[in-house]
Design a protein around this motif. Structure first.
Motif, short mmCIF file in Angstrom:
data_model
loop_
_atom_site.label_atom_id
_atom_site.label_comp_id
_atom_site.label_asym_id
_atom_site.label_seq_id
_atom_site.Cartn_x
_atom_site.Cartn_y
_atom_site.Cartn_z
N THR A 1 8.86 -18.09 -23.92
CA THR A 1 9.39 -17.07 -23.41
C THR A 1 8.50 -16.39 -23.01
N ALA A 2 8.87 -16.14 -21.40
CA ALA A 2 8.04 -15.76 -20.26
C ALA A 2 8.36 -14.24 -20.03
N TYR A 3 8.08 -13.81 -19.66
CA TYR A 3 7.87 -12.22 -19.35
C TYR A 3 8.08 -11.76 -17.81
N ALA A 4 8.53 -11.71 -17.05
CA ALA A 4 8.23 -11.22 -16.00
C ALA A 4 7.69 -10.14 -15.93
N VAL A 5 6.26 -10.01 -15.33
CA VAL A 5 5.72 -8.81 -14.98
C VAL A 5 5.17 -8.75 -13.33
N ILE A 6 5.28 -7.50 -13.00
CA ILE A 6 5.71 -7.01 -11.86
C ILE A 6 4.24 -6.81 -11.58
N ALA A 7 3.46 -6.96 -10.36
CA ALA A 7 2.23 -5.92 -10.07
C ALA A 7 2.09 -5.33 -8.94
N CYS A 8 1.94 -4.18 -8.51
CA CYS A 8 1.55 -3.22 -7.62
C CYS A 8 0.51 -3.83 -6.51
N ASP A 9 1.58 -4.24 -5.28
CA ASP A 9 0.59 -4.82 -4.01
C ASP A 9 -0.39 -3.92 -3.06
N ALA A 10 -0.73 -2.96 -3.23
CA ALA A 10 -0.63 -1.48 -2.53
C ALA A 10 -2.32 -1.52 -2.41
N GLU A 11 -2.68 -1.99 -1.57
CA GLU A 11 -4.03 -1.53 -1.04
C GLU A 11 -4.38 -0.12 -1.32
N VAL A 12 -5.01 -0.05 -1.64
CA VAL A 12 -5.71 0.99 -2.29
C VAL A 12 -6.76 1.49 -1.31
N PRO A 13 -7.13 2.56 -0.60
CA PRO A 13 -8.29 2.26 0.39
C PRO A 13 -10.03 3.22 -0.36
N GLY A 14 -10.89 1.68 -0.71
CA GLY A 14 -11.96 2.11 -1.24
C GLY A 14 -11.70 1.37 -2.98
N LEU A 15 -10.75 0.74 -3.22
CA LEU A 15 -10.17 0.75 -4.41
C LEU A 15 -9.76 -0.52 -4.59
N GLY A 16 -9.43 -1.19 -3.08
CA GLY A 16 -8.48 -2.82 -3.32
C GLY A 16 -7.57 -1.92 -4.03
N ARG A 17 -6.60 -3.43 -5.03
CA ARG A 17 -5.56 -3.93 -5.26
C ARG A 17 -5.09 -2.77 -6.44
N CYS A 18 -3.91 -2.08 -5.78
CA CYS A 18 -3.43 -0.72 -7.91
C CYS A 18 -3.15 -1.30 -8.34
N MET A 19 -3.11 -2.48 -8.63
CA MET A 19 -2.68 -3.32 -10.11
C MET A 19 -1.64 -2.87 -10.71
N THR A 20 -1.27 -1.78 -10.87
CA THR A 20 -0.10 -1.08 -11.49
C THR A 20 0.52 -2.35 -11.85
N GLU A 21 1.04 -2.74 -13.14
CA GLU A 21 2.03 -3.20 -13.54
C GLU A 21 3.21 -3.15 -15.08
N ASP A 22 3.91 -3.23 -14.67
CA ASP A 22 5.03 -2.58 -14.97
C ASP A 22 6.53 -4.24 -15.44
N THR A 23 6.47 -4.41 -17.29
CA THR A 23 7.84 -5.03 -17.58
C THR A 23 8.58 -4.23 -17.66
N PRO A 24 9.86 -4.85 -17.03
CA PRO A 24 10.85 -3.79 -17.57
C PRO A 24 11.56 -3.77 -18.86
N LEU A 25 12.67 -3.37 -19.12
CA LEU A 25 13.25 -3.37 -20.69
C LEU A 25 14.22 -4.49 -19.94
#
Ligand SMILES: [Zn+2]
Length: 63
Positions: free
Chosen positions: A2-26
Motif C-alpha cells: 500500500t502506497a499513499y500519495a503524499v503531496i508536499a508544498c514546494d513553496a520557498e518561504v523567505p528565511g525559512l526554506g521550504r514550506c513542506m506542508t503535507e497533505d494526503t487526500p481522502l
C-alpha cells in the motif's frame, strides 16, 4: 503493498526554506496525479514548473 500519495508544498518561504506542508487526500489515491486532482478541490495547485503549492501559497501565487 500500500502506497499513499503524499503531496508536499514546494513553496520557498523567505528565511525559512521550504514550506513542506503535507497533505494526503481522502480516498487513498494510488498515484500522485490522482492525489493532486483531489487536492485541487481543496485549494492546492501545481505550477507549470512542476511544484506543488498548499492552499496558502497557491493563493499567493495566483495574486
Ligand atoms: Zn505552502
Amino acid at each position: 503493498m500500500t502506497a499513499y500519495a503524499v503531496i508536499a508544498c514546494d513553496a520557498e518561504v523567505p528565511g525559512l526554506g521550504r514550506c513542506m506542508t503535507e497533505d494526503t487526500p481522502l480516498g487513498e489515491p494510488k498515484t500522485a496525479t490522482e492525489a493532486r486532482q483531489k487536492l485541487r478541490r481543496e485549494g492546492w495547485r501545481r505550477t507549470r514548473d512542476g511544484r506543488d503549492l498548499c492552499p496558502h501559497h497557491a493563493n499567493r501565487a495566483a495574486a
